[in-house]
Design an enzyme around this catalytic site. Structure first.
Site, PDB file in Angstrom:
ATOM      1  N   ARG A 170     -33.368  17.189 -32.070  1.00  0.00           N
ATOM      2  CA  ARG A 170     -33.541  18.653 -32.219  1.00  0.00           C
ATOM      3  C   ARG A 170     -35.025  19.019 -32.280  1.00  0.00           C
ATOM      4  O   ARG A 170     -35.590  19.529 -31.319  1.00  0.00           O
ATOM      5  CB  ARG A 170     -32.787  19.122 -33.477  1.00  0.00           C
ATOM      6  CG  ARG A 170     -32.560  20.624 -33.541  1.00  0.00           C
ATOM      7  CD  ARG A 170     -33.733  21.412 -34.089  1.00  0.00           C
ATOM      8  NE  ARG A 170     -34.167  20.997 -35.411  1.00  0.00           N
ATOM      9  CZ  ARG A 170     -35.324  21.382 -35.944  1.00  0.00           C
ATOM     10  NH1 ARG A 170     -36.149  22.181 -35.284  1.00  0.00           N
ATOM     11  NH2 ARG A 170     -35.690  20.945 -37.152  1.00  0.00           N
ATOM     12  N   ASP A 171     -35.680  18.713 -33.373  1.00  0.00           N
ATOM     13  CA  ASP A 171     -37.086  19.096 -33.528  1.00  0.00           C
ATOM     14  C   ASP A 171     -37.930  18.411 -32.456  1.00  0.00           C
ATOM     15  O   ASP A 171     -38.896  18.978 -31.947  1.00  0.00           O
ATOM     16  CB  ASP A 171     -37.569  18.660 -34.922  1.00  0.00           C
ATOM     17  CG  ASP A 171     -38.750  19.458 -35.421  1.00  0.00           C
ATOM     18  OD1 ASP A 171     -39.197  20.379 -34.709  1.00  0.00           O
ATOM     19  OD2 ASP A 171     -39.245  19.167 -36.528  1.00  0.00           O
ATOM     20  N   HIS A 187     -40.908  16.863 -44.749  1.00  0.00           N
ATOM     21  CA  HIS A 187     -40.868  16.997 -43.277  1.00  0.00           C
ATOM     22  C   HIS A 187     -42.312  17.196 -42.825  1.00  0.00           C
ATOM     23  O   HIS A 187     -42.883  18.269 -42.999  1.00  0.00           O
ATOM     24  CB  HIS A 187     -39.985  18.214 -42.960  1.00  0.00           C
ATOM     25  CG  HIS A 187     -39.825  18.539 -41.517  1.00  0.00           C
ATOM     26  ND1 HIS A 187     -38.644  18.348 -40.827  1.00  0.00           N
ATOM     27  CD2 HIS A 187     -40.678  19.086 -40.610  1.00  0.00           C
ATOM     28  CE1 HIS A 187     -38.773  18.761 -39.585  1.00  0.00           C
ATOM     29  NE2 HIS A 187     -40.000  19.219 -39.423  1.00  0.00           N
ATOM     30  N   HIS A 224     -45.294  16.962 -39.965  1.00  0.00           N
ATOM     31  CA  HIS A 224     -45.806  16.803 -38.600  1.00  0.00           C
ATOM     32  C   HIS A 224     -47.141  16.060 -38.685  1.00  0.00           C
ATOM     33  O   HIS A 224     -47.821  16.097 -39.714  1.00  0.00           O
ATOM     34  CB  HIS A 224     -45.921  18.180 -37.926  1.00  0.00           C
ATOM     35  CG  HIS A 224     -44.579  18.725 -37.531  1.00  0.00           C
ATOM     36  ND1 HIS A 224     -44.108  18.682 -36.243  1.00  0.00           N
ATOM     37  CD2 HIS A 224     -43.582  19.271 -38.273  1.00  0.00           C
ATOM     38  CE1 HIS A 224     -42.887  19.207 -36.205  1.00  0.00           C
ATOM     39  NE2 HIS A 224     -42.541  19.575 -37.431  1.00  0.00           N
ATOM     40  N   CYS A 244     -43.248  22.325 -32.998  1.00  0.00           N
ATOM     41  CA  CYS A 244     -42.465  23.552 -33.137  1.00  0.00           C
ATOM     42  C   CYS A 244     -42.967  24.567 -32.116  1.00  0.00           C
ATOM     43  O   CYS A 244     -44.169  24.770 -31.985  1.00  0.00           O
ATOM     44  CB  CYS A 244     -42.604  24.087 -34.560  1.00  0.00           C
ATOM     45  SG  CYS A 244     -41.773  25.665 -34.782  1.00  0.00           S
ATOM     46  N   ASN A 257     -43.154  15.306 -35.295  1.00  0.00           N
ATOM     47  CA  ASN A 257     -42.934  14.816 -36.660  1.00  0.00           C
ATOM     48  C   ASN A 257     -43.508  13.420 -36.805  1.00  0.00           C
ATOM     49  O   ASN A 257     -43.705  12.724 -35.816  1.00  0.00           O
ATOM     50  CB  ASN A 257     -41.430  14.683 -36.917  1.00  0.00           C
ATOM     51  CG  ASN A 257     -40.853  15.957 -37.420  1.00  0.00           C
ATOM     52  OD1 ASN A 257     -40.188  16.646 -36.675  1.00  0.00           O
ATOM     53  ND2 ASN A 257     -41.101  16.282 -38.657  1.00  0.00           N
TER      54      ASN A 257
HETATM   55  C1  LIG Z   1     -32.790  34.055 -34.773  1.00  0.00           C
HETATM   56  C2  LIG Z   1     -32.893  34.671 -33.383  1.00  0.00           C
HETATM   57  C3  LIG Z   1     -31.616  34.536 -32.626  1.00  0.00           C
HETATM   58  C4  LIG Z   1     -33.223  36.138 -33.588  1.00  0.00           C
HETATM   59  O1  LIG Z   1     -33.632  36.711 -32.356  1.00  0.00           O
HETATM   60  P1  LIG Z   1     -33.418  38.250 -32.068  1.00  0.00           P
HETATM   61  O2  LIG Z   1     -33.939  38.516 -30.692  1.00  0.00           O
HETATM   62  O3  LIG Z   1     -33.961  39.037 -33.201  1.00  0.00           O
HETATM   63  O4  LIG Z   1     -31.828  38.284 -32.107  1.00  0.00           O
HETATM   64  P2  LIG Z   1     -30.784  39.429 -31.934  1.00  0.00           P
HETATM   65  O5  LIG Z   1     -29.780  39.247 -33.021  1.00  0.00           O
HETATM   66  O6  LIG Z   1     -31.464  40.764 -31.763  1.00  0.00           O
HETATM   67  O7  LIG Z   1     -30.098  39.039 -30.546  1.00  0.00           O
HETATM   68  C5  LIG Z   1     -30.836  39.049 -29.326  1.00  0.00           C
HETATM   69  C6  LIG Z   1     -30.040  38.267 -28.287  1.00  0.00           C
HETATM   70  O8  LIG Z   1     -29.919  36.895 -28.672  1.00  0.00           O
HETATM   71  C7  LIG Z   1     -28.522  36.544 -28.806  1.00  0.00           C
HETATM   72  N1  LIG Z   1     -28.388  35.643 -29.955  1.00  0.00           N
HETATM   73  C8  LIG Z   1     -28.647  35.925 -31.236  1.00  0.00           C
HETATM   74  N2  LIG Z   1     -28.402  34.850 -31.991  1.00  0.00           N
HETATM   75  C9  LIG Z   1     -27.993  33.875 -31.162  1.00  0.00           C
HETATM   76  C10 LIG Z   1     -27.592  32.530 -31.378  1.00  0.00           C
HETATM   77  N3  LIG Z   1     -27.572  31.983 -32.587  1.00  0.00           N
HETATM   78  N4  LIG Z   1     -27.229  31.814 -30.308  1.00  0.00           N
HETATM   79  C11 LIG Z   1     -27.228  32.339 -29.069  1.00  0.00           C
HETATM   80  N5  LIG Z   1     -27.609  33.623 -28.803  1.00  0.00           N
HETATM   81  C12 LIG Z   1     -27.983  34.368 -29.858  1.00  0.00           C
HETATM   82  C13 LIG Z   1     -27.814  37.879 -29.006  1.00  0.00           C
HETATM   83  O9  LIG Z   1     -26.463  37.770 -28.629  1.00  0.00           O
HETATM   84  C14 LIG Z   1     -28.605  38.783 -28.107  1.00  0.00           C
HETATM   85  O10 LIG Z   1     -28.248  38.504 -26.768  1.00  0.00           O
HETATM   86  P3  LIG Z   1     -28.363  39.628 -25.625  1.00  0.00           P
HETATM   87  O11 LIG Z   1     -27.492  40.759 -26.114  1.00  0.00           O
HETATM   88  O12 LIG Z   1     -29.801  40.003 -25.536  1.00  0.00           O
HETATM   89  O13 LIG Z   1     -27.855  38.939 -24.402  1.00  0.00           O
HETATM   90  C15 LIG Z   1     -34.061  34.015 -32.585  1.00  0.00           C
HETATM   91  O14 LIG Z   1     -35.260  34.362 -33.189  1.00  0.00           O
HETATM   92  C16 LIG Z   1     -33.939  32.537 -32.515  1.00  0.00           C
HETATM   93  O15 LIG Z   1     -33.034  31.988 -31.922  1.00  0.00           O
HETATM   94  N6  LIG Z   1     -34.911  31.820 -33.157  1.00  0.00           N
HETATM   95  C17 LIG Z   1     -34.856  30.380 -33.228  1.00  0.00           C
HETATM   96  C18 LIG Z   1     -36.222  29.821 -33.129  1.00  0.00           C
HETATM   97  C19 LIG Z   1     -36.162  28.302 -33.239  1.00  0.00           C
HETATM   98  O16 LIG Z   1     -35.181  27.675 -32.892  1.00  0.00           O
HETATM   99  N7  LIG Z   1     -37.262  27.734 -33.723  1.00  0.00           N
HETATM  100  C20 LIG Z   1     -37.343  26.308 -33.885  1.00  0.00           C
HETATM  101  C21 LIG Z   1     -36.498  25.812 -35.001  1.00  0.00           C
HETATM  102  S1  LIG Z   1     -37.260  25.964 -36.598  1.00  0.00           S
HETATM  103  C22 LIG Z   1     -38.350  24.650 -36.653  1.00  0.00           C
HETATM  104  O17 LIG Z   1     -38.555  23.970 -35.696  1.00  0.00           O
HETATM  105  C23 LIG Z   1     -39.016  24.313 -37.963  1.00  0.00           C
HETATM  106  C24 LIG Z   1     -38.346  23.127 -38.660  1.00  0.00           C
HETATM  107  C25 LIG Z   1     -36.933  23.484 -39.075  1.00  0.00           C
HETATM  108  O18 LIG Z   1     -38.265  22.001 -37.818  1.00  0.00           O
HETATM  109  C26 LIG Z   1     -39.118  22.728 -39.925  1.00  0.00           C
HETATM  110  C27 LIG Z   1     -40.632  22.726 -39.771  1.00  0.00           C
HETATM  111  O19 LIG Z   1     -41.208  21.898 -39.061  1.00  0.00           O
HETATM  112  O20 LIG Z   1     -41.215  23.623 -40.369  1.00  0.00           O
END
Ligand SMILES: CC(C)(COP(=O)([O-])OP(=O)([O-])OC[C@H]1O[C@@H](n2cnc3c(N)ncnc32)[C@H](O)[C@@H]1OP(=O)([O-])[O-])[C@@H](O)C(=O)NCCC(=O)NCCSC(=O)C[C@@](C)(O)CC(=O)[O-]
Length: 335
Positions: free
Chosen positions: A17-18, A218, A220, A251, A260
């Site tokens: 994933r990450d 966690h 990096h 990220c 990581n």
């Molecule tokens: C949270 C949202 C969805 C908000 O994004 P948004 O644009 O505010 O969402 P929305 O609710 O307004 O929806 C917009 C569109 O996205 C769709 N949608 C909405 N939700 C979903 C979903 N779950 N799956 C699939 N589709 C989705 C929804 O249906 C809609 O589709 P449209 O009508 O435009 O066709 C977006 O910002 C997002 O997906 N962010 C994820 C970012 C991410 O994955 N970042 C990396 C992971 S975190 C990380 O790596 C850190 C970590 C954990 O490892 C720890 C560290 O190192 O710190």
């Protein structure tokens, strides 16, 4: 330093994933599936398999449904999926409902928020408060369905948008996740700017509100301090470390951050130490370092590069040297 009454260290493998979420090129589903299967067969007991986030935001994770449908499901392994909101959870539930697999395809979700509003907006389009309000019913629904829920606090040390982080914010956010029912909260040095002293200070602050048994680290490796930070976390009493085979990752919303800490580097640093690494019967009760080195090279080569794990590179070089010497010493070579 706390005395390690429990010296067993759990590894959460976040490579699928990450590690892969930031890759630009398309990674075939079968490669992701094989990565997960190989990790489980090396003894890894906790694998984050992918995420149900918006594919518009993180296109690389778009195939997670197929990945979890196709992967092997070994006993005594937790297969987690990262979800950001109700829609992500609904997608997971719908997949679980269609499957009769026993044990189920996935038994854990990871939810995530951050210690700064600036990072959280960049990552999920919400403030911290909004994200906590959005995640609370998600956690409850997952728990009601019998899934484990793990939480992340990103930017626990430094934020790429707002600089040095106030550790009391990390504590408050970690406490909110614990109150939602997260069995574990992973404290993320997303940017990889942490140093052992900063990590220790941050953990001591968080421990004021969350028992250390519920915390994970966690780290990096952007500045090359990740292994040192792992040891600072262990000294602070943490016993779960997130790591990524081959040092994969970064990220998408932390510009410049590298992967990581490499799982191989953690395993190497812990061997012959006061700590033992927990693992399944496939790794003879631990995680098989030699297999992990091979997996780190295998997946890196699939991505068109070399493993960045320091231990992985050294172990491979030393094996190549030994093979070369053995060839020279063989009776055939002496003729
Ligand atoms: C949270 C949202 C969805 C908000 O994004 P948004 O644009 O505010 O969402 P929305 O609710 O307004 O929806 C917009 C569109 O996205 C769709 N949608 C909405 N939700 C979903 C979903 N779950 N799956 C699939 N589709 C989705 C929804 O249906 C809609 O589709 P449209 O009508 O435009 O066709 C977006 O910002 C997002 O997906 N962010 C994820 C970012 C991410 O994955 N970042 C990396 C992971 S975190 C990380 O790596 C850190 C970590 C954990 O490892 C720890 C560290 O190192 O710190």
């Amino acid at each position: 330093m706390e005395s390690p009454a429990n010296n067993l260290v759990n590894i959460v493998e976040v490579g699928p994933r990450d590690g892969l979420q930031n890759e630009k090129g398309v990674i075939p589903i079968e490669v992701k599936v094989e990565l997960i299967n190989r990790l489980a067969r090396a003894g890894v007991q906790n694998i984050e398999t992918g995420s149900f986030v918006s594919p518009k935001w993180v296109p690389q994770m778009g195939g997670t449904s197929e990945v979890i449908q196709q992967m092997e499901r070994l006993p005594n392994v937790h297969y987690a999926v990262l979800v950001p909101n109700q829609k992500g959870l609904d997608n997971l539930f719908s997949l679980l409902s269609q499957s009769t697999a026993k044990p189920p395809l996935s038994d854990e979700i990871s939810i995530f928020t951050a210690a700064t509003d600036a990072f959280n907006r960049a990552n999920t389009n919400t403030t911290i408060a909004e994200s906590l309000a959005r995640l609370e019913p998600v956690a409850r629904a997952a728990l009601d369905r019998g899934l484990r829920v793990r939480g992340y606090v990103s930017v626990a040390i430094a934020c790429p948008y707002s600089g040095q982080v106030d550790y009391s914010r990390v504590r408050e956010v970690a406490k909110a996740l614990a109150d939602m029912g997260c069995y574990e909260i992973s404290l993320g040095d997303t940017v990889g700017k942490g140093t052992p002293d900063k990590v220790s200070e941050m953990i001591e602050e968080v421990k004021k509100s969350v028992p250390v048994e519920k915390l994970a680290g966690h780290f990096h490796d952007t500045y090359g301090t990740a292994v040192a930070n792992v040891f600072a976390a262990l000294a602070g009493g943490i016993r779960t470390i997130d790591a990524s085979v081959g040092g994969l990752g970064g990220c998408p919303y932390s510009p410049g951050a590298t992967g990581n800490v490499a799982t191989e580097d953690v395993l190497y640093a812990l061997h012959d130490s006061q700590y033992k690494v927990a693992g399944s019967e496939f790794g003879n009760g631990t995680i098989d370092l030699a297999k992990m080195v091979d997996i780190g090279w295998w997946i890196s080569e699939k991505l068109g590069r070399e493993s960045v794990s320091r231990a992985g590179r050294a172990i491979r070089a030393s094996s190549a040297r030994e093979a070369e010497l053995a060839k020279k010493d063989s009776p055939k070579a002496k003729l």
